[in-house]
Design an enzyme around this catalytic site. Structure first.
Site, PDB file in Angstrom:
ATOM      1  N   ASP A 181     -19.987 -10.960  -6.034  1.00 57.94           N
ATOM      2  CA  ASP A 181     -19.187 -10.572  -7.013  1.00 57.94           C
ATOM      3  C   ASP A 181     -19.985  -9.815  -8.220  1.00 57.94           C
ATOM      4  OD1 ASP A 181     -20.929 -12.660  -7.287  1.00 57.94           O
ATOM      5  OD2 ASP A 181     -19.511 -14.225  -8.217  1.00 57.94           O
ATOM      6  N   GLU A 182     -21.292  -9.410  -7.929  1.00 59.76           N
ATOM      7  CA  GLU A 182     -21.860  -8.837  -8.856  1.00 59.76           C
ATOM      8  C   GLU A 182     -22.443  -7.522  -8.507  1.00 59.76           C
ATOM      9  OE1 GLU A 182     -24.959 -10.938 -11.169  1.00 59.76           O
ATOM     10  OE2 GLU A 182     -24.536 -12.655  -9.932  1.00 59.76           O
TER      11      GLU A 182
END
Lengths: 376, 351
Positions: free
Chosen positions: B105-106
């Protein structure tokens, strides 16, 4: 317990049993050696619960008894003692007073009652072999044991006593080595067990110091009793060396299934020459490209390797071959291991194509199946 | 590196929970946690509604239910998160090839040479992700990775924060030291004991003093507290390892707890690995890390290409048994071969 013994004899005895002891045992007592004095003899026992070992030296026993002492520390101290004559006396602390010349130690121990007993057997199979024979057989297969603990069944050497042949097998799933010993007049026993890798290593260290080795086993344990040779007797050892080990529980895979039934082509090779060629060719490989290529063409074997980091290598040797051109890639270690392990000057290599295994054979019931690498 | 860089940190807002809320309208208005299905499991992600009750990631499920009795708990669907993550990464690469994913998610993007203002790009990225994936995302724009990551957190959720180079010194001066990469609760505690709360106060320390207090990390800290970070954005980083570790607010004390936690961590780790086929082929071994309640830590590793739970459990048990204390942190990971081997070892057809 009170006894006198020769320093070098003590050192010899401790040296035989020291290796079994783990440096980080689960219980403090497993760091210790059990000393037992009786009948003009001092015995040494160590164990790591999977594997135990016992030997004995001559000693002047004044008072019978037993005590356990930290084995590594004891071995270091004994080695450094100033005089050949050593006197040991225990008390109830429990500890042992060690005297030699002007040196005095009092070493803290743990009571002998707490030492786990080495197992004894009932309903056992029994088999005797020359030590040199078993040592040679173990060395010709032990490199192929798996060290991958998720395949624990393969973390050892398989002992298979069959009616007409005694066979050892080891495999890690990428290569498989087996060696057989034909028994004239049939085997005194039949049965199988898997000997754990740690015990295999210990046996390889201890075998070859005397004449025969007696193997007894049941479903869970195996014992090896090793005759002492003259040099060990001269260094004060008495009785036999006794090693007892748990076996690996489980069923060994049906290894016969992976041994190719028919040979495609076969060449005869000088073992040491091939070993040197593979070794030299492999000097340029890196971790990234860990392979050598064998190329067989008319009367010629070429071995080559390449890595992006270092470059190329090429070796060639003459041989008798008139089959089609074949090229097979192998992990060089898998070629060198069996070539190093067997004593014969001549070795045979059987092969078919680039995706089929290569099989090394000797005339002495040895074979090693090596799976190739597929080149992408 | 004298040139001023433009780095964007893109951070999906409570990603797993957001995906679940997107896919099931009934979950949108309730406090939601994605996590371990058993009571012994832990929360992987909580939505903002749940966070108001003090539910956060790594919190044991039973504690989360104590804090928020009407918490809705759903099991993670890693397959789904992974697929989305792959698509989002592909989208990010349409602005620049310099995309470095940090986790599912990053990601960092280096848009120095994109020829357009970084702020515009960050806005576009967020709009596109919101539009195409219907997922909330925050972004930070700054001259380096350290500050971009802090910036993406600044206006969360669903926000954006731009830190122009000229404003860095003032921004960093007021920054609590806790925000710096590498400063956890313990280091923060140590600094507080010296009366240090902000980066401005930390800037008073010489490099030598910092090294005395923090060892090798001290010299790094000397730069970090000035907002300096030279780490490049590395799109094709050759990964040496992949791990998943978690600190537990309630230390893990029993072997049963240990096994449940390890199983959770393993599931996530595998999900992460399976999203990266090029890594899967390079697995060289596995490792386990345990940090005990006295902060002593130990690790164990085994080589071999297998990554099943049965490979990790014995290692975890052995590492855990090395101290009588409960464990506050558990980590599992894979080590990789330097690059995929060009040759493929064939195996014996053993039964």
């Amino acid at each position: 317990m009170k006894f006198r013994a020769n320093r070098d004899h003590l050192s010899q005895g401790l040296g035989q049993v020291l290796n079994v002891v783990s440096t980080k045992p689960t219980m403090p007592i497993l760091r210790n050696v059990l000393l037992e004095a009786s009948d003009g003899m001092l015995s040494f026992k160590t164990t790591n619960l999977d594997l135990g070992i016992r030997c004995a030296i001559q000693a002047e026993v004044e008072q019978e008894g037993a005590l356990t002492l930290p084995v590594r520390k004891l071995a270091t101290i004994v080695r450094e003692l100033p005089n050949l004559e050593v006197q040991v006396e225990t008390d109830d602390r429990p500890s042992a007073k060690i005297h030699s010349g002007g040196s005095q130690y009092q070493i803290l121990g743990i009571s002998a009652e707490e030492f786990p007993p080495l197992p004894t057997f009932a309903d056992q199979h029994e088999f005797t072999l020359p030590q040199e024979k078993l040592l040679g057989m173990l060395r010709s297969v032990s490199y192929a044991q798996s060290s991958d603990e998720s395949r624990y069944i393969l973390n050892g050497v398989y002992f298979d006593f069959r009616p007409e042949e005694f066979q050892l097998v080891a495999t890690d799933g990428r290569r498989l080595a087996t060696v057989g010993h034909e028994l004239e007049g049939g085997s005194p026993t039949t049965g199988q067990f898997i000997l754990p890798a740690k015990t295999v290593g210990e046996l390889e260290r201890l075998l070859g110091q005397g004449e025969g080795v007696r193997i007894t086993f049941n479903d869970r344990q195996v014992a090896f009793e090793l005759d002492l040779g003259d040099s060990l007797r001269d260094s004060g050892m008495v009785e036999n060396l006794y090693l007892v080990s748990k076996t690996v529980e489980g069923r060994y895979p049906d290894y016969q299934q992976v041994i190719p039934k028919e040979a495609g082509h076969r060449v005869q090779l000088e073992r040491e020459l091939l070993l040197e060629c593979v070794h030299r060719a492999a000097l340029v490989i890196s971790e990234k490209s860990n392979s050598v290529k064998m190329r067989l063409s008319e009367n010629l074997l070429e071995i080559s390797a390449r890595s992006a980091e270092f470059g190329d290598s090429h070796e060639s040797m003459a041989l008798q071959y008139d089959g089609p051109e074949v090229q097979i890639a192998f992990n060089p270690q898998f070629l060198m291991d069996p070539l190093k392990a067997v004593p014969q000057d001549e070795i045979y290599l059987e092969f078919k194509d680039e995706l089929s295994p290569g099989v090394f054979k000797t005339l002495e019931n040895f074979l090693c199946v090596v799976m190739p690498l597929r080149l992408n | 590196m004298s040139e001023v860089r433009k780095i964007i940190h893109v951070d999906m807002d409570c990603f797993y929970a957001a995906v679940e809320m997107r896919d099931d309208p009934r979950l949108r208005e309730v406090p939601l946690a994605v996590g371990g299905s058993s009571r012994r499991g832990v929360v992987t992600t909580a939505n903002y509604e749940a966070r108001r009750f003090g539910v956060h990631s790594a919190l044991p499920v039973f504690l989360a239910l104590q804090r928020c009795p009407h918490l809705v708990l759903v099991p993670p669907r890693f397959e789904q998160y992974r697929a989305l993550s792959r698509e989002i990464r592909a989208l990010l690469r349409s602005w620049t090839p310099l995309v470095e994913p940090l986790s599912l998610d990053e990601a960092y993007l280096d848009v120095t040479d994109a020829g357009r203002p970084a702020t515009t790009i960050a806005t576009e990225i967020r709009q596109r992700i919101r539009h195409e994936f219907r997922l909330p995302v925050s972004a930070g724009v700054a001259p380096n990775k350290l500050l971009a990551k802090i910036a993406s957190d600044w206006n969360k959720p669903n926000g954006q924060f731009v830190l122009p180079p000229g404003e860095v010194p003032a921004f960093v001066r007021d920054l609590p030291v806790r925000r710096l990469w590498g400063i956890g609760p313990r280091a923060e505690e140590r600094l507080r004991a010296h009366g240090v709360h902000s980066c401005a106060q930390l800037q008073q320390w010489s490099a030598h003093e910092l090294e005395q207090e923090f060892g090798r990390f001290g010299s790094e800290l000397f730069l970090l507290c000035r907002g300096i970070d030279h780490r490049p954005v590395q799109p094709a980083r050759i990964r040496k390892s992949l791990s998943n570790e978690r600190t537990f607010p309630e230390p893990v004390a029993s072997p049963e707890d240990l096994e449940a936690r390890v199983a959770d961590l393993h599931e996530e780790l595998l999900a992460d690995l399976h999203g990266q086929p090029e890594l899967r082929r390079r697995v060289a071994g596995v490792f386990v890390k345990v940090k005990f309640s006295d902060f002593s830590s130990t690790s164990l590793s085994r080589s071999g290409p297998h990554g099943s739970l049965s490979r990790f459990l014995p290692l975890a048990r052995e590492a855990f048994a090395r101290s009588p204390l409960p464990a506050r942190l558990l980590g599992l990971g894979f080590r990789f071969h330097p690059t995929p081997s060009p040759h493929h070892q064939l195996l014996l057809p053993l039964p």
